[in-house]
Scaffold this motif. Structure first.
Motif, mmCIF file in Angstrom:
data_model
loop_
_atom_site.group_PDB
_atom_site.id
_atom_site.type_symbol
_atom_site.label_atom_id
_atom_site.label_comp_id
_atom_site.label_asym_id
_atom_site.label_seq_id
_atom_site.Cartn_x
_atom_site.Cartn_y
_atom_site.Cartn_z
ATOM 1 N N GLY A 38 0.989 -1.114 -0.029
ATOM 2 C CA GLY A 38 -0.077 0.071 0.106
ATOM 3 C C GLY A 38 0.682 1.320 0.023
ATOM 4 N N ASP A 39 0.342 2.185 -0.924
ATOM 5 C CA ASP A 39 0.924 3.594 -0.516
ATOM 6 C C ASP A 39 0.083 4.293 0.517
ATOM 7 O OD1 ASP A 39 2.609 3.817 -2.935
ATOM 8 O OD2 ASP A 39 0.648 3.681 -3.933
ATOM 9 N N ARG A 40 -1.143 3.968 0.660
ATOM 10 C CA ARG A 40 -1.783 4.470 1.894
ATOM 11 C C ARG A 40 -2.607 3.207 2.527
ATOM 12 N NH1 ARG A 40 -5.481 9.362 1.354
ATOM 13 N NH2 ARG A 40 -6.228 8.346 -0.644
ATOM 14 N N ILE A 41 -3.139 3.482 3.756
ATOM 15 C CA ILE A 41 -3.625 2.318 4.410
ATOM 16 C C ILE A 41 -4.914 2.870 5.098
ATOM 17 C CG2 ILE A 41 -3.666 0.675 6.045
ATOM 18 C CD1 ILE A 41 -0.654 0.359 5.449
ATOM 19 N N ALA A 42 -6.081 2.304 4.616
ATOM 20 C CA ALA A 42 -7.254 2.643 5.327
ATOM 21 C C ALA A 42 -7.888 1.572 6.229
ATOM 22 C CB ALA A 42 -8.613 2.672 4.416
ATOM 23 N N VAL A 43 -7.965 1.901 7.501
ATOM 24 C CA VAL A 43 -8.294 0.890 8.597
ATOM 25 C C VAL A 43 -9.719 1.150 8.805
ATOM 26 C CG1 VAL A 43 -7.872 0.165 10.859
ATOM 27 C CG2 VAL A 43 -6.106 0.999 9.494
ATOM 28 N N LEU A 44 -10.382 0.179 8.662
ATOM 29 C CA LEU A 44 -12.222 0.342 8.863
ATOM 30 C C LEU A 44 -12.606 -0.326 9.935
ATOM 31 C CD1 LEU A 44 -12.461 -0.592 5.060
ATOM 32 C CD2 LEU A 44 -13.096 1.655 6.110
ATOM 33 N N SER A 45 -13.583 0.106 10.611
ATOM 34 C CA SER A 45 -14.080 -0.723 11.708
ATOM 35 C C SER A 45 -15.689 -0.921 11.087
ATOM 36 C CB SER A 45 -14.441 -0.152 12.915
ATOM 37 O OG SER A 45 -15.095 1.105 12.769
ATOM 38 N N ARG A 46 -16.469 -1.800 11.993
ATOM 39 C CA ARG A 46 -17.630 -2.347 11.472
ATOM 40 C C ARG A 46 -18.866 -1.072 10.683
ATOM 41 N NH1 ARG A 46 -19.163 -7.070 11.659
ATOM 42 N NH2 ARG A 46 -21.503 -7.597 11.380
ATOM 43 N N GLY A 47 -19.466 -1.302 9.762
ATOM 44 C CA GLY A 47 -20.133 -0.408 9.184
ATOM 45 C C GLY A 47 -19.499 0.488 8.253
ATOM 46 N N GLY A 48 -18.248 0.076 7.719
ATOM 47 C CA GLY A 48 -17.643 0.717 6.824
ATOM 48 C C GLY A 48 -17.046 1.859 7.437
ATOM 49 N N HIS A 49 -16.906 2.179 8.782
ATOM 50 C CA HIS A 49 -16.436 3.397 9.240
ATOM 51 C C HIS A 49 -14.806 3.408 9.200
ATOM 52 C CE1 HIS A 49 -20.245 4.650 10.751
ATOM 53 N NE2 HIS A 49 -20.329 3.670 11.478
ATOM 54 N N LEU A 50 -14.219 4.736 8.704
ATOM 55 C CA LEU A 50 -12.876 4.678 8.303
ATOM 56 C C LEU A 50 -12.545 5.488 9.712
ATOM 57 C CD1 LEU A 50 -11.021 4.849 5.968
ATOM 58 C CD2 LEU A 50 -11.614 7.217 5.641
ATOM 59 N N GLU A 51 -11.465 4.489 10.244
ATOM 60 C CA GLU A 51 -10.978 4.727 11.708
ATOM 61 C C GLU A 51 -9.562 5.378 11.689
ATOM 62 O OE1 GLU A 51 -12.142 4.040 14.804
ATOM 63 O OE2 GLU A 51 -13.909 3.244 13.632
ATOM 64 N N GLN A 52 -8.843 5.228 10.354
ATOM 65 C CA GLN A 52 -7.849 5.530 10.233
ATOM 66 C C GLN A 52 -7.320 5.612 8.819
ATOM 67 O OE1 GLN A 52 -4.607 3.698 12.594
ATOM 68 N NE2 GLN A 52 -3.046 4.699 11.503
ATOM 69 N N LEU A 53 -6.604 6.707 8.309
ATOM 70 C CA LEU A 53 -6.116 6.718 6.750
ATOM 71 C C LEU A 53 -4.753 7.313 6.933
ATOM 72 C CD1 LEU A 53 -6.997 6.251 3.757
ATOM 73 C CD2 LEU A 53 -7.719 8.652 3.792
ATOM 74 N N SER A 54 -3.589 6.478 6.509
ATOM 75 C CA SER A 54 -2.317 6.838 6.878
ATOM 76 C C SER A 54 -1.638 6.428 5.679
ATOM 77 C CB SER A 54 -1.710 6.140 7.899
ATOM 78 O OG SER A 54 -2.528 5.545 8.815
ATOM 79 N N ASP A 55 -0.513 7.167 5.377
ATOM 80 C CA ASP A 55 0.527 6.853 4.348
ATOM 81 C C ASP A 55 1.340 5.693 5.134
ATOM 82 O OD1 ASP A 55 0.011 8.775 2.701
ATOM 83 O OD2 ASP A 55 1.610 10.207 3.407
ATOM 84 N N ALA A 56 1.538 4.710 4.183
ATOM 85 C CA ALA A 56 2.236 3.350 4.785
ATOM 86 C C ALA A 56 3.703 3.766 5.414
ATOM 87 C CB ALA A 56 2.342 2.436 3.427
ATOM 88 N N VAL A 57 4.309 4.670 4.786
ATOM 89 C CA VAL A 57 5.571 4.957 5.236
ATOM 90 C C VAL A 57 5.360 5.481 6.517
ATOM 91 C CG1 VAL A 57 7.582 6.422 4.872
ATOM 92 C CG2 VAL A 57 6.059 5.448 2.862
ATOM 93 N N GLU A 58 4.462 6.563 7.087
ATOM 94 C CA GLU A 58 4.094 6.951 8.324
ATOM 95 C C GLU A 58 4.054 5.993 9.329
ATOM 96 O OE1 GLU A 58 0.839 9.583 8.749
ATOM 97 O OE2 GLU A 58 1.700 10.736 6.934
#
Ligand code: ADP
Ligand code: ADP
Length: 230
Positions: free
Chosen positions: A206-226
């Protein structure tokens, strides 16, 4: 402009399950965005919203600036490739015929399809002379997955949606396939949304990683490098 944009996207299935709610997300050109999160959190639903396999209950998804609900399905197939875990190769069609599915839909002539097929097989590391005429049951899991990627890339779509694409491959083969896919994606500049439950795969590709929780809620969106720096 983002290649894919989710605007307050919501999906409630007919049985009342709210799979995705209030999702706002942009996928940038040429990036590989990995979606991770627990089973059932809505990852596949999100992916399938982008190619209209799932109709939104409300909100919209724009692909290349156009609401997917307004895009004709054949055009959508030309713009978006789709790879899933068990690939879904047509069992009674050869590797070459599988790869030629979308080109046939678009009316490509046999010669163009043939040369494109050979090129794609080379790209995914399968020797065309050996593999073009085989049937899916004559392939290993990893080889089937490679054919799935080749088929999805047949008409050189700018966008690729991948749902656990390497999930069925043994760990060793998986590592190699990930590396090769990474190289292909860089080379072609394809914009990719990758669903995986494997955080290692997400970080690797990934260049970026979106971490989701139930209901498709975006918990976190980060650059993979970070993420790696932490
Ligand atoms: P993930 O890909 O993260 O495992 P899904 O998008 O497949 O999640 O599913 C999200 C939620 O929606 C889950 O609760 C799942 O059971 C439900 N779901 C998925 N497809 C359907 C369907 N066709 N009908 C009803 N509920 C569904
Ligand atoms: P059929 O006997 O029905 O033509 P094949 O599997 O031999 O089935 O061929 C199906 C398609 O695959 C054809 O379009 C053919 O041109 C293509 N094809 C066969 N061999 C190759 C090859 N080595 N490289 C690329 N395309 C091939």
């Amino acid at each position: 402009d983002p290649v894919i944009r989710f605007e307050a996207a919501r999906k409630e299935y007919p049985d009342g399950t709210v799979a995705v709610e209030g999702l706002d997300l942009d996928v940038r050109e040429h990036e590989l965005l990995a979606l991770v999160g627990p089973s059932g959190c809505g990852k596949s639903t999100i992916l399938r919203m982008a190619n209209r396999l799932v109709e939104l209950t409300s909100g919209r998804v724009l692909v290349e600036g156009t609401d997917v609900a307004q895009v004709d399905p054949v055009r959508l197939r030309r713009r978006i490739g789709y790879v899933i875990q068990d690939v879904g190769l047509f069992p009674h069609r050869t590797v070459a015929q599988n790869i030629g599915t979308v080109p046939a839909l678009l009316g490509w002539d046999a010669r163009r399809t043939r040369s494109r097929t050979a090129e794609l097989l080379e790209l995914v590391g399968l020797e065309p002379g050996t593999y073009a005429r085989r049937y899916p049951h004559q392939l290993s899991g990893g080889e089937r997955q490679r054919v799935g990627v080749a088929r999805a890339l047949a008409v050189d779509p700018p966008v690729l949606l991948m749902d656990e694409p390497f999930g069925a491959v043994d760990p060793e083969g998986r590592r190699r396939l990930q590396q090769e896919f990474w190289r292909i994606q860089r080379e072609l500049g394809t914009t990719v949304m990758l669903v995986t439950h494997d955080i290692d795969e997400a970080v690797r590709l990934g260049d970026r990683i979106a971490v989701l929780s139930r209901g498709g809620h975006l918990e976190q969106l980060s650059d993979a490098v970070e993420l790696l720096a932490r």
